[in-house]
Motif scaffolding. Structure first.
Motif, PDB file in Angstrom:
ATOM      1  N   ASN A  51      -4.121   6.237   8.594  1.00  0.00           N
ATOM      2  CA  ASN A  51      -3.256   7.132   7.958  1.00  0.00           C
ATOM      3  C   ASN A  51      -2.376   7.754   9.068  1.00  0.00           C
ATOM      4  OD1 ASN A  51      -2.081   9.180   6.578  1.00  0.00           O
ATOM      5  ND2 ASN A  51      -3.330   9.031   4.840  1.00  0.00           N
ATOM      6  N   SER A  52      -1.289   7.430   9.113  1.00  0.00           N
ATOM      7  CA  SER A  52      -0.632   7.997  10.520  1.00  0.00           C
ATOM      8  C   SER A  52      -0.250   9.349   9.994  1.00  0.00           C
ATOM      9  CB  SER A  52       0.755   6.981  10.662  1.00  0.00           C
ATOM     10  OG  SER A  52       1.288   6.867   9.584  1.00  0.00           O
ATOM     11  N   LYS A  53       0.039   9.700   8.816  1.00  0.00           N
ATOM     12  CA  LYS A  53       0.324  11.198   8.567  1.00  0.00           C
ATOM     13  C   LYS A  53      -0.500  12.069   8.816  1.00  0.00           C
ATOM     14  CE  LYS A  53       3.676   9.923   5.057  1.00  0.00           C
ATOM     15  NZ  LYS A  53       4.261   9.993   3.673  1.00  0.00           N
ATOM     16  N   ARG A 152      -4.863   3.478  -5.602  1.00  0.00           N
ATOM     17  CA  ARG A 152      -4.358   2.588  -4.838  1.00  0.00           C
ATOM     18  C   ARG A 152      -3.137   1.902  -5.247  1.00  0.00           C
ATOM     19  NH1 ARG A 152      -9.339  -1.427  -5.665  1.00  0.00           N
ATOM     20  NH2 ARG A 152      -8.905  -0.553  -7.851  1.00  0.00           N
ATOM     21  N   LYS A 153      -2.326   1.848  -4.355  1.00  0.00           N
ATOM     22  CA  LYS A 153      -0.835   1.278  -4.666  1.00  0.00           C
ATOM     23  C   LYS A 153      -0.970  -0.228  -4.738  1.00  0.00           C
ATOM     24  CE  LYS A 153       3.845   1.287  -2.854  1.00  0.00           C
ATOM     25  NZ  LYS A 153       4.524   1.705  -1.578  1.00  0.00           N
ATOM     26  N   LYS A 174      -1.949   5.402  -2.454  1.00  0.00           N
ATOM     27  CA  LYS A 174      -0.730   6.011  -2.739  1.00  0.00           C
ATOM     28  C   LYS A 174      -0.488   7.357  -1.904  1.00  0.00           C
ATOM     29  CE  LYS A 174      -1.109   4.753  -7.556  1.00  0.00           C
ATOM     30  NZ  LYS A 174      -1.238   5.490  -8.924  1.00  0.00           N
ATOM     31  N   ASN A 175      -1.419   7.691  -0.958  1.00  0.00           N
ATOM     32  CA  ASN A 175      -1.536   8.536  -0.099  1.00  0.00           C
ATOM     33  C   ASN A 175      -0.959   8.190   1.276  1.00  0.00           C
ATOM     34  OD1 ASN A 175      -3.732   7.517   0.561  1.00  0.00           O
ATOM     35  ND2 ASN A 175      -4.931   9.344   0.607  1.00  0.00           N
TER      36      ASN A 175
END
Length: 213
Positions: A51-53, A152-153, A174-175
């Motif tokens: 998760n890069s963010k 989950r997207k 989704k996050n």
């Protein structure tokens, strides 16, 4: 005439999507049939979470042995064993074993049949890209969870077109979290110990046994 052409394109596109969905369903059915044909399956896999963010980047390896309705999963220093009735979670770091029953009607319960055939219910699926990975043709099927509450997207399921085995799974949340599992080794019908799926408490004399039910 303009409206007729638009309608024709729409009709052709809808037939194309239906055809792709049928192809996706047919391939998933082949994967399911192949899994059910084996006496047992032993898988070594690589797991990564990114998760890069949130600046999260984790990698780990694991393995799982599956037979009928039993399994042994070794992952992140923890062993999970299911003998068909109870799950034994063995945590060496804490010297603790947790024992709990499994309700197979529970949609969230992890069972061998769900590990490699989870895609058979709860998803919309469609034909996606074909990739060449080290000489292997990997066909991707895109899975979209039916439930809007699912975090989950989408899931991309990579299937080896020759063996009909799952090669990898790429799950996007989704996050923004992306979880990837790559199968490094997929062995079938291996010689297993009679006690492969039996919890032997005497092997853990100093462990705290936590019976959850």
């Amino acid at each position: 005439m303009k409206h007729f052409i638009q309608f024709a394109f729409l009709l052709i596109f809808s037939f194309s999507i239906q055809a792709q969905d049928k192809k996706a369903k047919a391939l998933l059915d082949e994967v399911t049939a192949k899994v059910k044909s084996y006496d047992n399956i032993v898988i070594d896999f690589k797991y990564s979470l990114n998760n890069s963010k949130e600046n999260i980047n984790q990698e780990s390896k694991g393995n799982v042995t599956l037979k009928d309705n039993q399994y042994v999963l070794n992952f992140m220093g923890i062993t999970k064993m299911f003998d068909g009735r109870k799950v034994y979670t063995i945590v060496p770091e804490d010297e603790e074993v947790s024992i709990s029953s499994v309700d197979e009607k529970d949609e969230n319960a992890i069972t061998p049949s769900k590990m490699l055939t989870f895609f058979n219910s709860g998803y919309k699926y469609s034909w996606d890209i074909l990739q060449n990975v080290k000489g292997r043709k990997i066909q991707y099927i895109k899975l979209i969870p039916n439930s809007s509450k699912d975090q989950r997207k989408e899931i991309l399921l990579g299937i080896d077109t020759q063996t009909k085995h799952i090669y990898n799974l790429i799950e996007t949340g989704k996050n923004g979290t992306k979880t990837t599992i790559v199968v490094n080794s997929f062995k079938t019908n291996q010689p297993l110990s009679k006690n492969q799926f039996t919890f032997v408490q005497s092997k853990y004399p100093k462990y705290y046994i936590n019976k959850l039910d």
